[in-house]
Design a protein around this motif. Structure first.
Motif, mmCIF file in Angstrom:
data_model
loop_
_atom_site.group_PDB
_atom_site.id
_atom_site.type_symbol
_atom_site.label_atom_id
_atom_site.label_comp_id
_atom_site.label_asym_id
_atom_site.label_seq_id
_atom_site.Cartn_x
_atom_site.Cartn_y
_atom_site.Cartn_z
ATOM 1 N N ALA A 1 0.448 -1.972 -31.116
ATOM 2 C CA ALA A 1 -0.096 -2.050 -32.477
ATOM 3 C C ALA A 1 -0.187 -0.694 -33.156
ATOM 4 O O ALA A 1 -0.004 -0.585 -34.373
ATOM 5 C CB ALA A 1 -1.470 -2.717 -32.450
ATOM 6 N N ASP A 2 -0.459 0.373 -32.377
ATOM 7 C CA ASP A 2 -0.647 1.709 -32.963
ATOM 8 C C ASP A 2 0.621 2.547 -32.963
ATOM 9 O O ASP A 2 0.611 3.675 -33.453
ATOM 10 C CB ASP A 2 -1.756 2.450 -32.211
ATOM 11 C CG ASP A 2 -3.118 1.781 -32.380
ATOM 12 O OD1 ASP A 2 -3.342 1.185 -33.444
ATOM 13 O OD2 ASP A 2 -3.937 1.844 -31.441
ATOM 14 N N MET A 3 1.706 2.028 -32.418
ATOM 15 C CA MET A 3 2.972 2.755 -32.458
ATOM 16 C C MET A 3 3.411 2.931 -33.910
ATOM 17 O O MET A 3 3.210 2.052 -34.735
ATOM 18 C CB MET A 3 4.030 1.988 -31.659
ATOM 19 C CG MET A 3 5.364 2.698 -31.530
ATOM 20 S SD MET A 3 6.578 1.674 -30.630
ATOM 21 C CE MET A 3 5.838 1.646 -28.994
ATOM 22 N N LYS A 4 3.986 4.080 -34.233
ATOM 23 C CA LYS A 4 4.346 4.389 -35.617
ATOM 24 C C LYS A 4 5.825 4.097 -35.896
ATOM 25 O O LYS A 4 6.686 4.280 -35.039
ATOM 26 C CB LYS A 4 4.049 5.861 -35.931
ATOM 27 C CG LYS A 4 2.588 6.271 -35.747
ATOM 28 C CD LYS A 4 1.680 5.544 -36.708
ATOM 29 C CE LYS A 4 0.286 6.167 -36.754
ATOM 30 N NZ LYS A 4 -0.423 6.129 -35.450
ATOM 31 N N VAL A 5 6.085 3.657 -37.138
ATOM 32 C CA VAL A 5 7.441 3.380 -37.563
ATOM 33 C C VAL A 5 7.683 4.017 -38.922
ATOM 34 O O VAL A 5 6.797 4.049 -39.776
ATOM 35 C CB VAL A 5 7.700 1.855 -37.631
ATOM 36 C CG1 VAL A 5 6.734 1.163 -38.584
ATOM 37 C CG2 VAL A 5 9.127 1.574 -38.063
ATOM 38 N N SER A 6 8.890 4.530 -39.120
ATOM 39 C CA SER A 6 9.315 5.074 -40.414
ATOM 40 C C SER A 6 10.685 4.507 -40.754
ATOM 41 O O SER A 6 11.515 4.268 -39.864
ATOM 42 C CB SER A 6 9.382 6.605 -40.375
ATOM 43 O OG SER A 6 8.095 7.162 -40.144
ATOM 44 N N GLY A 7 10.909 4.276 -42.021
ATOM 45 C CA GLY A 7 12.201 3.761 -42.444
ATOM 46 C C GLY A 7 12.084 2.920 -43.693
ATOM 47 O O GLY A 7 10.986 2.722 -44.242
ATOM 48 N N VAL A 8 13.212 2.417 -44.174
ATOM 49 C CA VAL A 8 13.275 1.547 -45.345
ATOM 50 C C VAL A 8 13.756 0.178 -44.872
ATOM 51 O O VAL A 8 14.830 0.072 -44.262
ATOM 52 C CB VAL A 8 14.218 2.107 -46.420
ATOM 53 C CG1 VAL A 8 14.274 1.174 -47.619
ATOM 54 C CG2 VAL A 8 13.764 3.510 -46.852
ATOM 55 N N PHE A 9 12.985 -0.854 -45.166
ATOM 56 C CA PHE A 9 13.251 -2.185 -44.640
ATOM 57 C C PHE A 9 13.331 -3.198 -45.788
ATOM 58 O O PHE A 9 12.578 -3.121 -46.753
ATOM 59 C CB PHE A 9 12.154 -2.605 -43.666
ATOM 60 C CG PHE A 9 12.031 -1.712 -42.464
ATOM 61 C CD1 PHE A 9 12.700 -2.012 -41.293
ATOM 62 C CD2 PHE A 9 11.247 -0.553 -42.524
ATOM 63 C CE1 PHE A 9 12.590 -1.182 -40.183
ATOM 64 C CE2 PHE A 9 11.141 0.281 -41.423
ATOM 65 C CZ PHE A 9 11.822 -0.030 -40.249
#
Length: 343
Positions: free
Chosen positions: A302-310
């Motif tokens: 749940a706390d893992m981070k994600v970056s990007g355009v979806f």
């Protein structure tokens, strides 16, 4: 509430009472919602044999699943048996309004009635607001509107508004969801201010472009251009000014601190979700607004981070892209029940 709305509720309550529905034990809301999603899927034009089989499997998984399904089926059959004039009266009808399809209306009314069968439940639900509003968007739909004065409104997923233009004012009533408003100059002989009225208060536009989102416990306002003035409903004498680049969360009684606006606040209006070190749980919660069914993640990620355009228009592709850059995998119980797991 209008006579039309009261009449529609009364007709369906009377039907429910005759069949003993109001005396039945309420079904868990999540189960009812899932049953309604399955019913909507089977009503769609591109339903497949696999969809039908998956729905049958879901119904067999638990007695409550079948009970929710049968209750919705009962409401659909009751409505289908109504004479055409009565059916037209039960649904709000006006040529100038954008109406939902008959089957979608049945689904939403059935959902509200199956969940509790009471007038108060229907009146409080977003389902009823979506059904009886002037303009609405479906789950996953991003809808552009041009109002009579030239003002542009973008409805985010699962949103609804009413329009109330008079000789002295221009009002947009946000009944559910989120909108992006780009105001146009008023060409009427007498100047009419433009405002958005949400559950928690009013937002007056000062020649501006802004976003209003109505959530369970609060309303959020973000100003992209110029400024707005906010008056909380329980404190109409309190005036809060927001300028471009600022955002505010407020309830009917309280307002939070004014914060700096993120650059991608309105990226949804372009059909994309821009994530910048966003926790997976927050990402899943946001993406889930744009797709039917259940979308969740395992607690340990749940706390893992994600970056990007979806993409918000193709959420299945967005979920697949999520697994390309992170050690994650997708578990599909059905097409509409997806869990994100660690790989």
């Amino acid at each position: 509430m209008s006579h039309r709305e009261t009449g529609a509720i009364g007709q369906f309550e009377e039907t429910a009472q005759r069949t003993g529905q109001t005396s039945r034990q309420a079904i868990d809301q999540a189960i009812v919602q899932q049953a309604a999603r399955w019913m909507a899927r089977l009503w769609s034009d591109d339903v497949s044999a696999a969809d039908t089989a998956a729905c049958a499997h879901w119904r067999q998984q638990h007695p409550e699943h079948e009970r929710a399904w049968q209750r919705l089926q009962s409401m659909e059959q009751k409505f289908s048996a109504m004479p055409d004039p009565a059916a037209r009266h039960a649904l709000k009808s006006a040529p100038e309004k954008i109406m939902l399809t008959r089957r979608k209306s049945l689904q939403m009314l059935g959902l509200a009635l199956a969940a509790g069968g009471s007038t108060q439940l229907i009146r409080r639900s977003d389902t009823w607001r979506l059904l009886s509003s002037d303009y609405a968007s479906a789950v996953g739909e991003i809808r552009n509107l041009s109002l009579p004065d030239g003002t542009q409104v973008v409805l985010n997923t699962n949103s609804a508004i009413d329009i109330d233009y008079t000789s002295s004012e221009r009002r947009i009533l946000l009944r559910a969801g989120e909108i992006l408003v780009s105001t146009a100059p008023d060409n009427a002989a007498q100047y009419r201010p433009l405002s958005v009225h949400a559950r928690d208060g009013g937002i007056r536009a000062l020649g501006t472009r802004f976003v209003v989102r109505q959530q369970d416990q609060q309303t959020s306002v973000a100003v992209l251009q110029d400024a707005v003035e906010i008056r909380p409903r329980q404190h109409p004498d309190q005036l809060i000014r927001l300028d471009a680049g600022q955002r505010l969360d407020f309830s009917a009684a309280l307002s939070g601190p004014i914060e700096t606006l993120g650059e991608n606040t309105a990226s949804w209006s372009r059909g994309v979700l821009v994530a910048e070190q966003m926790p997976i749980q927050a990402f899943i919660d946001e993406l889930g607004r744009y797709r039917p069914g259940i979308l969740r993640c395992a607690p340990e990620i749940a706390d893992m981070k994600v970056s990007g355009v979806f993409s918000l228009r193709d959420t299945d592709r967005s979920l697949q892209n999520l697994t390309l850059g992170l050690p994650l995998q997708l578990s599909y119980r059905t097409r509409y029940w997806v869990t994100v797991l660690p790989r």
